[in-house]
Design a protein around this motif. Structure first.
Motif, short mmCIF file in Angstrom:
data_model
loop_
_atom_site.label_atom_id
_atom_site.label_comp_id
_atom_site.label_asym_id
_atom_site.label_seq_id
_atom_site.Cartn_x
_atom_site.Cartn_y
_atom_site.Cartn_z
N GLY A 1 0.82 -1.21 0.00
CA GLY A 1 0.00 0.00 0.00
C GLY A 1 0.85 1.26 0.00
O GLY A 1 0.54 2.23 -0.71
N GLY B 1 -4.36 6.71 -4.50
CA GLY B 1 -5.43 5.90 -3.95
C GLY B 1 -6.23 5.20 -5.03
O GLY B 1 -6.52 3.99 -4.93
N ILE C 1 -6.72 1.12 -6.07
CA ILE C 1 -8.02 0.47 -6.25
C ILE C 1 -8.06 -0.27 -7.58
O ILE C 1 -8.48 -1.44 -7.66
CB ILE C 1 -9.16 1.50 -6.17
CG1 ILE C 1 -9.28 2.06 -4.75
CG2 ILE C 1 -10.49 0.88 -6.61
CD1 ILE C 1 -10.27 3.20 -4.61
N PRO D 1 -5.52 -0.77 -0.86
CA PRO D 1 -6.12 0.54 -1.17
C PRO D 1 -6.31 1.47 0.02
O PRO D 1 -5.99 2.66 -0.07
CB PRO D 1 -7.44 0.17 -1.84
CG PRO D 1 -7.20 -1.17 -2.43
CD PRO D 1 -6.32 -1.86 -1.43
N PRO D 2 -6.85 1.01 1.17
CA PRO D 2 -7.00 1.95 2.29
C PRO D 2 -5.68 2.56 2.72
O PRO D 2 -5.62 3.75 3.06
CB PRO D 2 -7.59 1.06 3.40
CG PRO D 2 -8.29 -0.03 2.69
CD PRO D 2 -7.46 -0.31 1.49
N ILE E 1 -4.72 5.12 0.02
CA ILE E 1 -5.62 6.28 0.08
C ILE E 1 -5.25 7.19 1.24
O ILE E 1 -5.16 8.42 1.09
CB ILE E 1 -7.08 5.81 0.19
CG1 ILE E 1 -7.54 5.15 -1.12
CG2 ILE E 1 -8.00 6.99 0.53
CD1 ILE E 1 -8.86 4.42 -1.01
N LEU E 2 -5.03 6.61 2.41
CA LEU E 2 -4.69 7.41 3.59
C LEU E 2 -3.35 8.12 3.42
O LEU E 2 -3.22 9.31 3.75
CB LEU E 2 -4.66 6.52 4.83
CG LEU E 2 -6.02 6.01 5.33
CD1 LEU E 2 -5.83 5.02 6.46
CD2 LEU E 2 -6.89 7.19 5.79
N PHE F 1 -14.82 5.32 -3.69
CA PHE F 1 -15.04 4.53 -2.48
C PHE F 1 -16.17 3.52 -2.67
O PHE F 1 -16.09 2.38 -2.20
CB PHE F 1 -15.35 5.46 -1.30
CG PHE F 1 -14.20 6.35 -0.92
CD1 PHE F 1 -13.15 5.87 -0.17
CD2 PHE F 1 -14.16 7.67 -1.35
CE1 PHE F 1 -12.10 6.68 0.18
CE2 PHE F 1 -13.11 8.50 -1.00
CZ PHE F 1 -12.07 8.00 -0.24
#
Length: 303
Positions: free
Chosen positions: A28, A104, A108, A263-264, A267-268, A283
């Motif tokens: 990630g 992000g 995905i 992905p999380p 994204i963060l 999302f």
């Protein structure tokens, strides 16, 4: 992220869960590291750094473990093809895509690797048939990807649309790499296969980089070198070693769960470091895609 190999489903121990989550965190964060490097170095140079330094690190591991190094030219030819499918094409396509797509959203779309992997495996292997359960997972996956991209992007074509398609093309290449690995590289020690593959990638990327970008500059900001070190040594060389540990301990069905962790994290990190914001459809699309991946991960153990 690389291809998801096909192995027997297993129950997850506490250690396997820890390693699975760690692998998701590592991969990630790689999307942010690659994007930071692209601020100061061109795409092909960034990819060359990734495969070259990772290959050196893995050969060091092979030598320390005293693994047998293959001498058959056909195996080295297979390494070259594997490097093209699993590194050169997806790394280059996704790195270029990241110039125009947020980290992000890139992560995905990268999760579609598992969806294409199921379809390609079904086309090549009789024991990977597309059952009803898998078909539902694939359909949800494609629906999620379409929503994440944004349905309006299918009505027109822009540079961002091209970048998103390039990222998806990279996931198709990953899926083809999984088939090639099963057909041509089974039986080799994972460390040897990964080192050989990355050596083949380096052989391809060196002339490509010199023609497209010119000779690489080593006078780079420290942040760039940190990013390169992370995505080459940690997120490529180190992640390959961890990947095979998790695969052996958890099986390929459970390993699909790593695609839900990536992905999380991306994204963060993209939001915190680069102030990126994703549209609500990204999302929603990821939630639908995640449901499809969960179905596929269970299908590997029940079909």
């Amino acid at each position: 992220m690389q291809e998801i190999a096909m192995t027997q489903q297993k129950s997850l121990s506490a250690l396997a869960w820890f390693e699975l989550i760690l692998l998701g965190l590592i991969w990630g964060a790689s999307f942010l590291a690659i994007r930071v490097a692209l601020d100061t170095i061109p795409v092909m140079t960034a990819v060359f750094h990734r495969v070259f330094w990772a290959a050196l690190a893995l050969w060091a591991v092979v030598l320390l473990r005293r693994e047998t190094i293959p001498r058959d030219p056909r195996i080295w030819g297979a390494f070259l093809v594997m490097g093209l499918l699993n590194n050169v094409l997806p790394f280059s396509l996704m790195a270029w895509g990241q110039l125009y797509v947020d980290t992000g959203l890139t992560s995905i779309l990268n999760a579609a690797t598992a969806i294409f992997g199921v379809l390609v495996a079904a086309a090549f292997f009789s024991d990977e048939r597309l059952t009803k359960r898998r078909a539902v997972g694939v359909a949800l996956g494609f629906g999620g990807v379409s929503i994440a991209i944004g349905l309006h992007n299918f009505l027109g074509f822009s540079l961002q649309s091209a970048a998103q398609l390039a990222i998806l093309a990279g996931t198709v290449s990953y899926a083809l790499a999984a088939v090639w690995a099963r057909l041509r590289l089974s039986g080799l020690a994972p460390q040897v296969a990964a080192a050989g593959m990355l050596s083949g990638s380096t052989m391809v990327m060196l002339p490509v980089m010199l023609v497209v970008d010119g000779a690489p500059s080593f006078d780079l900001p420290m942040t760039t070198w940190i990013a390169v070190a992370y995505y080459a040594l940690v997120a490529t060389a180190g992640a390959y070693l961890l990947y095979y540990r998790v695969l052996a301990a958890a099986g390929s069905g459970n390993l699909l769960l790593v695609t839900l962790i990536i992905p999380p994290v991306a994204i963060l990190l993209g939001a915190y470091v680069r102030h990126e914001t994703l549209a609500p459809n990204a999302f929603i699309g990821f939630a639908i895609l995640a449901l499809g991946l969960l179905i596929l991960s269970r299908a590997r153990g029940r079909d």
